[in-house]
Design a protein around this motif. Structure first.
Motif, PDB file in Angstrom:
ATOM      1  N   LEU A  68       2.267   6.691  -5.192  1.00  0.00           N
ATOM      2  CA  LEU A  68       1.469   6.006  -4.032  1.00  0.00           C
ATOM      3  C   LEU A  68       0.812   4.873  -4.850  1.00  0.00           C
ATOM      4  CD1 LEU A  68       0.733   8.662  -1.685  1.00  0.00           C
ATOM      5  CD2 LEU A  68       2.890   7.180  -1.483  1.00  0.00           C
ATOM      6  N   PRO A  69       0.816   3.568  -4.370  1.00  0.00           N
ATOM      7  CA  PRO A  69       1.614   3.269  -3.159  1.00  0.00           C
ATOM      8  C   PRO A  69       3.087   2.925  -3.522  1.00  0.00           C
ATOM      9  CG  PRO A  69       0.244   1.287  -3.907  1.00  0.00           C
ATOM     10  CD  PRO A  69      -0.276   2.525  -4.599  1.00  0.00           C
ATOM     11  N   MET A  70       3.927   2.871  -2.534  1.00  0.00           N
ATOM     12  CA  MET A  70       5.358   2.835  -2.888  1.00  0.00           C
ATOM     13  C   MET A  70       5.536   1.288  -2.381  1.00  0.00           C
ATOM     14  SD  MET A  70       7.233   6.141  -1.292  1.00  0.00           S
ATOM     15  CE  MET A  70       6.609   5.949   0.179  1.00  0.00           C
ATOM     16  N   ILE A  71       5.850   0.183  -3.434  1.00  0.00           N
ATOM     17  CA  ILE A  71       5.970  -0.919  -3.133  1.00  0.00           C
ATOM     18  C   ILE A  71       7.410  -1.471  -3.756  1.00  0.00           C
ATOM     19  CG2 ILE A  71       5.274  -3.514  -3.031  1.00  0.00           C
ATOM     20  CD1 ILE A  71       2.448  -2.096  -3.037  1.00  0.00           C
ATOM     21  N   PRO A  72       8.434  -1.567  -3.021  1.00  0.00           N
ATOM     22  CA  PRO A  72       9.597  -2.016  -3.761  1.00  0.00           C
ATOM     23  C   PRO A  72       9.611  -3.459  -4.148  1.00  0.00           C
ATOM     24  CG  PRO A  72      10.283  -1.054  -1.521  1.00  0.00           C
ATOM     25  CD  PRO A  72       8.784  -1.228  -1.644  1.00  0.00           C
ATOM     26  N   GLU A  73      10.318  -3.767  -5.237  1.00  0.00           N
ATOM     27  CA  GLU A  73      10.265  -5.367  -5.835  1.00  0.00           C
ATOM     28  C   GLU A  73      10.621  -6.108  -4.894  1.00  0.00           C
ATOM     29  OE1 GLU A  73      11.582  -6.044  -9.473  1.00  0.00           O
ATOM     30  OE2 GLU A  73      10.564  -4.407 -10.529  1.00  0.00           O
ATOM     31  N   ARG A  74      11.853  -5.740  -4.103  1.00  0.00           N
ATOM     32  CA  ARG A  74      12.462  -6.606  -3.066  1.00  0.00           C
ATOM     33  C   ARG A  74      13.130  -5.780  -2.004  1.00  0.00           C
ATOM     34  NH1 ARG A  74      14.501 -11.561  -3.097  1.00  0.00           N
ATOM     35  NH2 ARG A  74      16.114 -12.172  -1.722  1.00  0.00           N
ATOM     36  N   PHE A  75      12.909  -5.909  -0.942  1.00  0.00           N
ATOM     37  CA  PHE A  75      13.415  -5.152   0.387  1.00  0.00           C
ATOM     38  C   PHE A  75      14.816  -5.249   0.486  1.00  0.00           C
ATOM     39  CE2 PHE A  75       9.768  -2.775   2.049  1.00  0.00           C
ATOM     40  CZ  PHE A  75       8.640  -3.228   1.586  1.00  0.00           C
ATOM     41  N   GLY A  76      15.639  -4.256   0.917  1.00  0.00           N
ATOM     42  CA  GLY A  76      16.800  -4.628   1.372  1.00  0.00           C
ATOM     43  C   GLY A  76      17.087  -3.751   2.632  1.00  0.00           C
TER      44      GLY A  76
END
Length: 685
Positions: A68-76
């Motif tokens: 945590l925190p989980m933060i994607p580089e780019r959302f899909g």
């Protein structure tokens, strides 16, 4: 081929009928209709959703504080794994691949835009896209909408606001739920501690109200009243908090004549109740019919899909000025029992056009909820109840104001002054719409007076009083107790969400605060239902909403104010509206949220001071300046609030205010620290 994509099969059928696409290619609800150069298909609401954590990084499938925190580089996005949803998505992909143009016929709102954009993105759309934007599903509205199709780019900011909302909810919900569950719930995740951007501050409102009621300390006061000519007068003094003074005032007037000192009459006007937005309709239905917010939304949505009312998910009570020419036609289309109420409005004089009803500045994408004028038939009891409310409010705004006369009478016995007031309805005006007996309306301007609530109890009609008259009276002194605030009902909770927890009675001020409310009108019902389903709140007698022990414990655990503050969450909503208006970059919103998540994670995972042992604690008797519930205790390393087990984390370390400080020195420190500017965390959205 032009491909039209609606949000529901029923809407697609209406559009196909207008376009002449009458050849059905449908198998068990999946498919499309074609003809006349068009293919008309549909979604079932969302067909796609944001990817889950493990879709980005396999290690995120396991719940771990270290991730945590989980933060994607780019959302899909990905298809929702429901069989007939996926089959319908395949149909849309095939049609789009053959299309020369696509017409987005989704619901005309933020969520409708997001649903369609995600589907088109998944379908790999490469052809021009235009937008159908309508406020009702009547044949006339659909035809008019197709004559004025807009370019997809006109609604780009609406899509970005919806996308920012979805990403924001994902980031906060996924991370905060795991963070608090792992930090305070142990490894057992059968019942995770669910945290949400809108859900949590709404629960906090309920918990705060409940604790205020439970900790309320009633105080005694006395009211001095007297009855003269069968009319009850109240002492100007109001409440007596000193019984001896109250009894002395009573003794001073016993056996002495009551004199009328002033009689004032003032004529005024009351405006008709405003048209409905979704929240006010949900409030009205909860009060009148005990309908839940979710039930009201489902019912008005059904009426919209039956072409009987306009688009329901709106937050304005105004109409756009271009609707005025259509008013007479809508009124004419209303069937029994409304023609007797409508007839006076269509008798020849122009229908009134009021700024309190028609105001382009108060209307953005949609106007208030009104009937379409289509003939009704075969409605359920609930549909008929809701339709009747909408229809009568629409008729009433074109009636003249209700003319009233308010009389204020003052009297005195010796030095004790008294007052009473009463109201007389001179001309009922719009009130007859809710009572029957329609009068001949006049084309008067609705220029003065406050909007009235038809449920408001009417003041008594007073007899004629004359200044200088005297007579016997019957004084009385009544002992009263101050009362705590009332528990929330769905109606009052919806209002609190609309105003970010502030108690606001004035309708104009409520209108101004809507941009800072918690959630959107279309989502509030679902938020309340989610709290019920997760066992955080329950409904008890008289429609009251109580927080469960689980709900209270959750709010008590959250020591990060931003997660449970109604006011700050309301400001997050305002930022989303700024994105819609192109006043804020979507990236800024998301970047601030990401920064907040880092801050939140560090705050929760920071070592927490152990509660002091009982023998180490000494009370200072100073009320906690933050929560007001507890008192400050002198512990081992700091002064802290005695209500720490209820969620208050107020502390003053001894390096800021020494342990040896006197009570007076401690109070001076608290006063000084409250006066100094404190750096607040940014709103991070």
């Amino acid at each position: 081929m032009i491909v039209c994509i609606a949000e529901k099969p029923s809407v697609a059928r209406d559009i196909a009928s207008i376009l002449g696409a009458n050849h059905r290619q449908v198998d068990h609800g999946v498919g499309y209709m074609e003809g006349n150069g068009y293919a008309v298909t549909w979604t079932f609401g969302h067909l796609c959703t944001l990817k889950e954590p493990h879709d980005y990084t396999p290690s995120w499938k396991s719940w771990s504080l270290s991730s945590l925190p989980m933060i994607p580089e780019r959302f899909g996005i990905k298809p929702i794994p429901i069989e007939h949803y996926q089959r319908q998505l395949e149909v849309i992909e095939r049609l789009v691949s053959q299309a020369t143009e696509v017409i987005n016929c989704g619901d005309a709102g933020q969520e409708g835009e997001l649903i369609q954009r995600w589907v088109l993105q998944k379908a790999g759309c490469r052809v021009p896209v235009r937008r159908l934007w309508i406020s009702s599903l009547t044949d006339e509205a659909i035809r008019e909408g197709f004559e004025h199709l807009r370019d997809e780019a006109d609604y780009q900011s609406l899509y970005e606001a919806g996308l920012a909302r979805a990403i924001g909810d994902w980031l906060l919900g996924m991370n905060a739920t795991r963070l608090y569950t792992l930090r305070y719930g142990g490894s057992d995740r059968k019942q995770p501690l669910s945290i949400g951007r809108v859900q949590t501050p709404t629960l906090a409102l309920i918990v705060e109200r409940q604790e205020t009621i439970e900790h309320f300390q009633s105080e005694t006061y006395w009211e001095l009243k007297t009855r003269y000519r069968e009319v009850l007068f109240s002492a100007d003094k109001g409440k007596y908090t000193d019984k001896a003074k109250a009894e002395a005032a009573l003794s001073s007037i016993i056996g002495k004549p009551f004199s009328i000192t002033s009689v004032k009459k003032k004529d005024g006007k009351e405006s008709a109740p405003k048209l409905f937005d979704l929240t006010s309709l949900q409030v009205a239905c909860n009060k009148k019919f005990n309908m839940s917010a979710e039930e009201t939304l489902a019912t008005i949505q059904s009426l919209y899909e039956k072409k009987l009312t306009t688009y329901p998910r709106v937050d304005t009570t105004y109409l756009s000025e271009d609707l005025y020419p259509k008013v007479a036609g809508i009124l004419r289309g209303l069937v029994t029992p409304y023609p007797t109420l409508v007839a006076p409005l269509l008798s020849g004089a122009p229908i009134r056009k009021d700024k309190k009803v028609f105001d382009n500045k108060k209307v953005t994408d949609h106007h208030a909820i009104i009937p379409t004028g289509q003939r009704t038939g075969g409605l359920s009891e609930r549909e008929q109840q809701v339709y009747d409310l909408v229809a009568r409010h629409f008729i009433a705004v074109f009636y003249p104001d209700c003319k009233v006369s308010t009389t204020t009478v003052e009297g005195a016995v010796e030095r004790v002054k008294f007052k009473t007031s009463g109201k007389e309805i001179l001309k009922p005006g719009w009130r007859v719409v809710f009572e029957g007996n329609a009068p001949e309306p006049t084309n008067e301007s609705n220029s003065t007076g406050k909007t009235s609530d038809t449920e408001e109890p009417q003041e008594a009609l007073l007899p004629n009083f004359v200044v200088g008259e005297q007579g016997e009276h019957l004084p009385e002194l009544k002992e009263r107790q101050t009362q705590p605030p009332k528990y929330y009902t769905e109606a009052t909770l919806l209002r609190a969400m609309e105003t970010a927890g502030k108690l606001v009675e004035d309708e104009e001020l409520r209108e101004a605060m809507k941009e800072n409310g918690i959630g959107r009108p279309s989502t509030r019902a679902n938020i309340i239902e989610t709290l019920f389903k997760r066992g955080y709140i329950v409904k008890v007698k008289k429609n009251q909403i109580h927080a469960t022990d689980t709900g209270r414990q959750l709010i008590g655990l959250i020591n990060y104010e931003l997660l449970k503050s109604a006011a700050l969450t309301g400001q997050w909503e305002y930022k989303l509206r700024q994105i819609e208006r192109r006043e804020l970059e979507t990236k800024s919103f998301i970047d601030e949220l990401k920064a907040m998540l880092y801050q939140l994670t560090q705050s929760v995972l920071a070592p927490q001071p152990s509660p002091p042992k009982p023998e180490e604690v000494r009370s200072t008797e100073i009320p906690c300046p933050r929560c007001g519930r507890g008192v400050l205790l002198r512990g081992r390393t700091a002064f802290g609030c005695s209500a720490y087990h209820e969620g208050c984390d107020y502390r003053i370390p001894f390096d800021l205010c020494p342990e040896t400080s006197s009570i007076e020195a401690l109070q001076r420190y608290i006063e000084r620290s409250q006066q100094e500017p404190v750096e607040e965390p940014s709103l991070l959205f």
